[in-house]
Write a protein that holds these residues in place. Sequence first.
Motif, PDB file in Angstrom:
ATOM      1  N   TRP A   1      22.655   6.271   7.923  1.00 47.40           N
ATOM      2  CA  TRP A   1      23.621   7.333   8.119  1.00 47.40           C
ATOM      3  C   TRP A   1      24.965   6.917   7.534  1.00 47.40           C
ATOM      4  O   TRP A   1      25.248   5.735   7.380  1.00 47.40           O
ATOM      5  N   THR A   2      25.803   7.916   7.231  1.00 50.06           N
ATOM      6  CA  THR A   2      27.167   7.680   6.788  1.00 50.06           C
ATOM      7  C   THR A   2      28.102   8.326   7.775  1.00 50.06           C
ATOM      8  O   THR A   2      27.948   9.513   8.105  1.00 50.06           O
ATOM      9  N   GLY A   3      29.080   7.575   8.262  1.00 52.50           N
ATOM     10  CA  GLY A   3      30.015   8.100   9.239  1.00 52.50           C
ATOM     11  C   GLY A   3      30.956   9.120   8.634  1.00 52.50           C
ATOM     12  O   GLY A   3      31.229   9.111   7.428  1.00 52.50           O
ATOM     13  N   SER A   4      31.470  10.021   9.468  1.00 58.58           N
ATOM     14  CA  SER A   4      32.378  11.062   8.985  1.00 58.58           C
ATOM     15  C   SER A   4      33.687  10.478   8.478  1.00 58.58           C
ATOM     16  O   SER A   4      34.384  11.103   7.688  1.00 58.58           O
ATOM     17  N   ARG A   5      34.035   9.265   8.910  1.00 61.68           N
ATOM     18  CA  ARG A   5      35.250   8.590   8.435  1.00 61.68           C
ATOM     19  C   ARG A   5      34.907   7.395   7.557  1.00 61.68           C
ATOM     20  O   ARG A   5      35.663   6.436   7.471  1.00 61.68           O
ATOM     21  N   GLY A   6      33.735   7.432   6.925  1.00 59.40           N
ATOM     22  CA  GLY A   6      33.325   6.347   6.050  1.00 59.40           C
ATOM     23  C   GLY A   6      32.506   5.323   6.790  1.00 59.40           C
ATOM     24  O   GLY A   6      32.360   5.336   8.010  1.00 59.40           O
ATOM     25  N   GLY A   7      31.949   4.403   6.029  1.00 63.02           N
ATOM     26  CA  GLY A   7      31.108   3.373   6.609  1.00 63.02           C
ATOM     27  C   GLY A   7      29.648   3.778   6.579  1.00 63.02           C
ATOM     28  O   GLY A   7      29.302   4.957   6.662  1.00 63.02           O
ATOM     29  N   SER A   8      28.783   2.783   6.430  1.00 59.08           N
ATOM     30  CA  SER A   8      27.345   3.030   6.395  1.00 59.08           C
ATOM     31  C   SER A   8      26.677   2.338   7.576  1.00 59.08           C
ATOM     32  O   SER A   8      27.073   1.244   7.981  1.00 59.08           O
ATOM     33  N   PHE A   9      25.659   2.987   8.128  1.00 59.10           N
ATOM     34  CA  PHE A   9      24.902   2.495   9.273  1.00 59.10           C
ATOM     35  C   PHE A   9      23.428   2.572   8.900  1.00 59.10           C
ATOM     36  O   PHE A   9      22.897   3.665   8.687  1.00 59.10           O
TER      37      PHE A   9
ATOM     38  N   GLN B   1      30.710  10.340  17.127  1.00 57.69           N
ATOM     39  CA  GLN B   1      29.514  10.988  16.612  1.00 57.69           C
ATOM     40  C   GLN B   1      28.337  10.053  16.840  1.00 57.69           C
ATOM     41  O   GLN B   1      28.524   8.844  17.027  1.00 57.69           O
ATOM     42  N   GLY B   2      27.126  10.614  16.844  1.00 55.00           N
ATOM     43  CA  GLY B   2      25.976   9.787  17.157  1.00 55.00           C
ATOM     44  C   GLY B   2      24.743  10.169  16.372  1.00 55.00           C
ATOM     45  O   GLY B   2      24.620  11.290  15.858  1.00 55.00           O
ATOM     46  N   TRP B   3      23.848   9.175  16.273  1.00 56.16           N
ATOM     47  CA  TRP B   3      22.567   9.359  15.612  1.00 56.16           C
ATOM     48  C   TRP B   3      21.500   8.627  16.422  1.00 56.16           C
ATOM     49  O   TRP B   3      21.803   7.746  17.219  1.00 56.16           O
ATOM     50  N   ALA B   4      20.251   8.976  16.182  1.00 56.29           N
ATOM     51  CA  ALA B   4      19.167   8.273  16.871  1.00 56.29           C
ATOM     52  C   ALA B   4      17.900   8.374  16.050  1.00 56.29           C
ATOM     53  O   ALA B   4      17.707   9.305  15.255  1.00 56.29           O
ATOM     54  N   ARG B   5      17.033   7.398  16.267  1.00 59.81           N
ATOM     55  CA  ARG B   5      15.656   7.463  15.798  1.00 59.81           C
ATOM     56  C   ARG B   5      14.774   7.433  17.033  1.00 59.81           C
ATOM     57  O   ARG B   5      14.728   6.439  17.748  1.00 59.81           O
ATOM     58  N   ASP B   6      14.120   8.542  17.293  1.00 60.87           N
ATOM     59  CA  ASP B   6      13.292   8.711  18.479  1.00 60.87           C
ATOM     60  C   ASP B   6      11.842   8.845  18.016  1.00 60.87           C
ATOM     61  O   ASP B   6      11.438   9.907  17.554  1.00 60.87           O
ATOM     62  N   GLY B   7      11.086   7.743  18.112  1.00 61.27           N
ATOM     63  CA  GLY B   7       9.749   7.747  17.509  1.00 61.27           C
ATOM     64  C   GLY B   7       9.886   7.841  16.004  1.00 61.27           C
ATOM     65  O   GLY B   7      10.496   6.991  15.363  1.00 61.27           O
ATOM     66  N   PHE B   8       9.356   8.920  15.436  1.00 61.03           N
ATOM     67  CA  PHE B   8       9.482   9.153  13.990  1.00 61.03           C
ATOM     68  C   PHE B   8      10.472  10.269  13.699  1.00 61.03           C
ATOM     69  O   PHE B   8      10.568  10.733  12.564  1.00 61.03           O
ATOM     70  N   GLN B   9      11.213  10.703  14.703  1.00 62.32           N
ATOM     71  CA  GLN B   9      12.179  11.776  14.532  1.00 62.32           C
ATOM     72  C   GLN B   9      13.583  11.227  14.421  1.00 62.32           C
ATOM     73  O   GLN B   9      13.937  10.225  15.069  1.00 62.32           O
ATOM     74  N   GLU B  10      14.393  11.891  13.624  1.00 63.74           N
ATOM     75  CA  GLU B  10      15.801  11.539  13.485  1.00 63.74           C
ATOM     76  C   GLU B  10      16.643  12.592  14.181  1.00 63.74           C
ATOM     77  O   GLU B  10      16.449  13.793  13.978  1.00 63.74           O
ATOM     78  N   LEU B  11      17.588  12.153  15.019  1.00 59.20           N
ATOM     79  CA  LEU B  11      18.465  13.052  15.758  1.00 59.20           C
ATOM     80  C   LEU B  11      19.915  12.776  15.372  1.00 59.20           C
ATOM     81  O   LEU B  11      20.265  11.642  15.038  1.00 59.20           O
TER      82      LEU B  11
END
Length: 313
Positions: free
Chosen positions: A148-156, A217-227
């Motif tokens: 993911w890429t944050g809304s204020r920059g940076g990569s995750f 802001q947030g992200w997740a990997r739930d099983g094979f799903q991305e949230l």
Amino acid sequence: MRLRPLLPLLVLLTAACGDGEAPSPTPAMRDAPGSDSTVAPPRRGYERSVTFVSTGGDSLFMVPWILEATTLPGGVRRSARGWLARGDTWDPFLRATWEAPPSREPWRILPHGPLRVLVGEGDRLDRIFFDGGSRRLEVALEAPLVGWTGSRGGSFTLLEGGLILGDRRVPGHVLDVSQGIRTSEGSLGDWLFLASGDSLMVVVQAPLHRPDDGGYQGWARDGFQELQWPEVRVSWEDQRAFEPARRDVPGTLVLEAPAGTLSGRLRVVALHLEVREGSGPVLPVDGILAVQGTLEVRGRSLPVRGVLRHRQP
């Protein structure tokens, strides 16, 4: 997975490796081409964080590495820190600060002392390890899962991974975070990495300047799903005093996203904080916190453990 022997790689890295792999946190942080060379460019800070959280076995292991670089006139100030958490205790195994020559790519990881890196194809960071003679610790970054890429920059980037302690390998996941900022803008914001078993991994990022609450802001990997959650409200339900900096730090975190798709309560169970230089009497705080609690994700209640990267400018 059979691991390759490390000693030949150590020799190769020490002899031939200058900069380890680390992508630019954001192209906007580079100096603009065609700028006036007689004017000193603004100082910039870069941080690369590689955090391992185990997903199996009776014992929980967490290993955050924090690698920082700050551009200065005539050079780059670098630092590297690493901790091993078994349960609720932080064991700091690495802390080093050094001055390096100027670099056109200061965000790249440099091996130094007991800190070593192994870079694979395409300048991809494959392993980061500590070789202190009688003590060796390694984190392997394996198959990437999602980024993911944050809304204020940076990569995750979330990857499969492993922790190697002696002849023991512990399976888990790795969060690789790369961020940059002009030092005149203050400090980078907090981020939170949570895991529940091997199925759910959650990342929450704060703005560059942490407000009292909200703005995450947030992200997740739930099983094979991305949230994804474009907005997450994070507040401190209680706090504790950190007297060396004359600051309060969180004791319990409460998370909530709109429409009830994400909520949770996390208790700080261990912390390792440092005081940074400042004009005082209230001083900047920098460190990591181990948290545990419960998350409600799409109607399911799950126990979680993880790491909070915490800063107060």
